[in-house]
Write a protein that holds these residues in place. Structure first.
Motif, PDB file in Angstrom:
ATOM      1  N   ILE A 126      -1.921   4.482  -1.047  1.00  0.00           N
ATOM      2  CA  ILE A 126      -2.120   3.074  -2.284  1.00  0.00           C
ATOM      3  C   ILE A 126      -3.355   3.001  -2.356  1.00  0.00           C
ATOM      4  N   PHE A 127      -3.640   2.291  -3.988  1.00  0.00           N
ATOM      5  CA  PHE A 127      -4.900   2.997  -4.856  1.00  0.00           C
ATOM      6  C   PHE A 127      -5.053   1.437  -5.395  1.00  0.00           C
ATOM      7  N   ASN A 128      -6.331   0.657  -5.279  1.00  0.00           N
ATOM      8  CA  ASN A 128      -6.777  -0.106  -6.383  1.00  0.00           C
ATOM      9  C   ASN A 128      -7.978   0.323  -6.780  1.00  0.00           C
ATOM     10  N   VAL A 156       0.465   1.973   5.231  1.00  0.00           N
ATOM     11  CA  VAL A 156      -0.131   1.164   3.979  1.00  0.00           C
ATOM     12  C   VAL A 156       0.863   0.858   2.913  1.00  0.00           C
ATOM     13  N   ALA A 157       2.056   1.479   2.959  1.00  0.00           N
ATOM     14  CA  ALA A 157       2.808   1.141   1.979  1.00  0.00           C
ATOM     15  C   ALA A 157       3.819   0.174   1.321  1.00  0.00           C
ATOM     16  N   GLY A 158       3.661  -0.231   0.494  1.00  0.00           N
ATOM     17  CA  GLY A 158       3.854  -1.714   0.217  1.00  0.00           C
ATOM     18  C   GLY A 158       2.979  -2.532   0.320  1.00  0.00           C
ATOM     19  N   TYR A 159       1.788  -1.937   0.695  1.00  0.00           N
ATOM     20  CA  TYR A 159       0.436  -3.165   0.586  1.00  0.00           C
ATOM     21  C   TYR A 159       0.703  -3.569  -0.758  1.00  0.00           C
ATOM     22  N   GLN A 192      -2.140  -0.548  -6.122  1.00  0.00           N
ATOM     23  CA  GLN A 192      -0.630   0.414  -6.635  1.00  0.00           C
ATOM     24  C   GLN A 192      -0.579   1.139  -5.562  1.00  0.00           C
ATOM     25  N   GLN A 193       1.232   1.504  -5.742  1.00  0.00           N
ATOM     26  CA  GLN A 193       1.114   2.589  -4.983  1.00  0.00           C
ATOM     27  C   GLN A 193       1.486   4.423  -5.620  1.00  0.00           C
TER      28      GLN A 193
END
Ligand code: NAD
Length: 512
Positions: A322-324, A348-351, A355-356
């Motif tokens: 994930i990335f923000n 953390v996937a789907g947080y 962004q994924q």
């Protein structure tokens, strides 16, 4: 007839010989005593043994190709409490599932209401390969974690046990190095099976370990609950059970664990990063970091660093990335991963508030710090070429390959090596062991105060060795350890470890 020519084969390259490269380099640099070198080149003991466990009956999803034959099979109703879901989509069947049940079975196939068709796979015994490598005990009892993972091997445990010998010396705690575990994916077992496996592991291990001989701790795939089981099995039936409490560390604080132990590795890494900034007349506040691994080490380091004002931009774990660019709210991510029962993989996937992205893209996120806190061997040469950070702070064991190291050095990316970066865990393990021996319980403030002082002073000694600036200050003394030339941080850390270990052989001598 052709004459046979004896060929001199170069030694086989393994993960162990590769990991020992830095040991060999530092030994050459300091002219380590030849016999001490031999003592350290291979472990004292390599134990391999087998553990058997009875696996329960499972209901596994029926392959799609076989499903049409059971179109007309009515729903069965089983007590949901008696079916434990596993990550591979199957259920462990417990007898209580049959209380008030309504079962329709044909050829061992049942249809679970609302879930689909499942095949009953009867329970059976299973054999697992288990290990304990005891690398060196010149400075004190063997000490090191217990890993439950499907990809372990003897060579890997040799690497990790040797790392513990260096790490305990660098942390200056009176222990040697060990490591062990079981080749198993714990997520494929029910909680009862995992308990049985853990107890059986200790049953086999008991003659080899003890609070003054070898002290296991948690590692990947194990935690405080597993340590509690290991403690019970080791002390069961002993006359003076309470005096054996220090046989494992990483226990729950209610049964002799230390305050601050769960967060200790992340906390120690944060102290190193703080010291890295302090050396530049700065603080971590306002910096940005990227993380691999959101388990014990990664999530705690992230929480502590974000508490210091550093911003988390991206996280990769076994489930995704994930990335923000505006920063990730760490406590919110922690509750998404750990407090959400439907997030069974704790990923953390789907947080939703980021962004994924792909794992590949993680390496190119523009930030100040990269913290690898997952498994080993991730920062290879090609990965190191792509990084856009100033500092790699290693939380995981062995995350950077030797080629990765060379590329980081070439590109001027600085390094906090794993043997000091993640030494917080073993330092607080030592505090736990000493509290157990003294029947004391220290406050978290006391533990963290000692930890900060220990990590930062040892970090300063390594930095002085690296820059060849021997100093004696109120907090540290590096005069004995500098070697008259500059070396990289990883080599400097190894120099410190080897000089501290060598002193034991030099001053105590060898028993014959
Ligand atoms: P953990 O099991 O709590 O977490 C491991 C994390 O790594 C998880 O987030 C998992 O999703 C992630 N991961 C696993 N495989 C991955 C992959 N292929 N790609 C990306 N991510 C992956 O483990 P932990 O206790 O946090 O330990 C992490 C590392 O730190 C290990 O190398 C361990 O040896 C080292 N370490 C741990 C401690 C400690 O006190 N826990 C102390 C010293 C060193």
């Amino acid at each position: 007839m052709t004459a046979r020519v004896a060929s001199i084969e170069p030694p086989r390259q393994t993960v162990y010989t590769e990991a020992m490269e830095v040991f060999q380099r530092a030994s050459d640099l300091i002219g380590l005593d030849r016999r001490v070198r031999m003592e350290l080149e291979e472990p004292d003991y390599e134990h391999i043994f087998y553990v058997t466990v009875k696996l329960h009956t499972r209901l596994t999803p029926l392959p799609a190709s076989e499903q049409p034959r059971y179109k007309d099979l009515p729903d069965s109703e089983l007590l949901p409490d008696g079916l434990e879901p596993l990550l591979d989509g199957s259920f462990v069947f417990k007898r209580r599932a049959l209380i008030n049940a309504n079962v329709f079975m044909r050829d061992g196939v049942v249809r679970l209401k609302g879930k689909g068709l499942y095949k009953v796979v009867p329970g059976r015994p299973e054999r697992f390969k288990a290990y304990r490598v005891q690398h060196n005990q010149a400075r004190g009892p063997y000490k090191g974690g217990t890993r439950f993972h499907q990809d372990v091997s003897l060579d890997l445990f040799k690497v990790l046990a040797a790392e513990m010998t260096w790490k305990t010396a660098i942390a200056d705690v009176p222990f040697g190095g060990g490591k062990g575990g079981i080749k198993v994916d714990p997520k494929t077992l029910s909680s009862e099976e995992l308990e049985a496996l853990t107890l059986r592991y200790m049953y086999r291990l008991k003659p080899l370990i003890g609070p003054n001989l070898d002290i296991p701790a948690p590692d990947v795939g194990t935690d405080g609950t597993i340590m509690g089981l290991l403690l019970r099995q080791f002390t069961d039936g002993e006359r003076e059970r309470h005096s054996l409490r220090g046989v494992v560390t990483g226990k729950d604080t209610r049964i002799g664990g230390s305050e601050g132990r769960v967060r200790a590795t992340g906390q120690g890494l944060a102290y190193c990063i703080q010291e890295w900034y302090a050396d530049r007349g700065s603080v971590p506040a306002g910096s940005r970091f990227v993380l691999q691994g959101f388990g014990n080490v990664g999530s705690n380091a992230a929480e502590i660093l974000s508490g210091m004002g550093s911003k988390l931009l991206a996280v990769n774990d076994a489930g995704g990335t994930i990335f923000n660019p505006n920063g990730i709210d760490v406590p919110d991510l922690v509750s998404y991963v750990y407090d959400n029962p439907s997030n069974m993989r704790r990923t953390v996937a789907g947080y939703p508030k980021a962004q994924q992205i792909s794992k590949n893209d993680l390496w190119e996120v523009d930030a100040d710090i990269l913290i690898p806190a997952a498994l080993g061997g991730e920062i290879t040469g090609p990965v190191a070429e792509r990084l856009k950070v100033k500092l790699v702070a290693e939380g995981a064991n062995g995350p950077t390959t030797p080629e990765g190291d060379r590329v980081l050095a070439k590109r001027g990316i600085e390094l906090i090596p794993d043997i000091i970066g993640n030494a917080g865990g073993v330092t607080v393990s030592y505090y736990e062991w000493i509290q157990n021996k003294r029947m004391e319980h220290w406050s978290e403030t006391e533990v963290n105060g000692r930890l900060e002082q220990a990590i930062k002073s040892n970090y300063r000694i390594i930095r002085d060795i690296s820059r060849n600036t021997p100093r004696r200050t109120a907090t540290h003394n590096s005069q004995r350890y500098c070697i008259g030339r500059e070396v990289d941080m990883r080599t400097a850390a190894m120099v410190l470890a080897l000089k501290r270990i060598e002193a034991h052989y030099q001053l105590e001598g060898f028993s014959q």
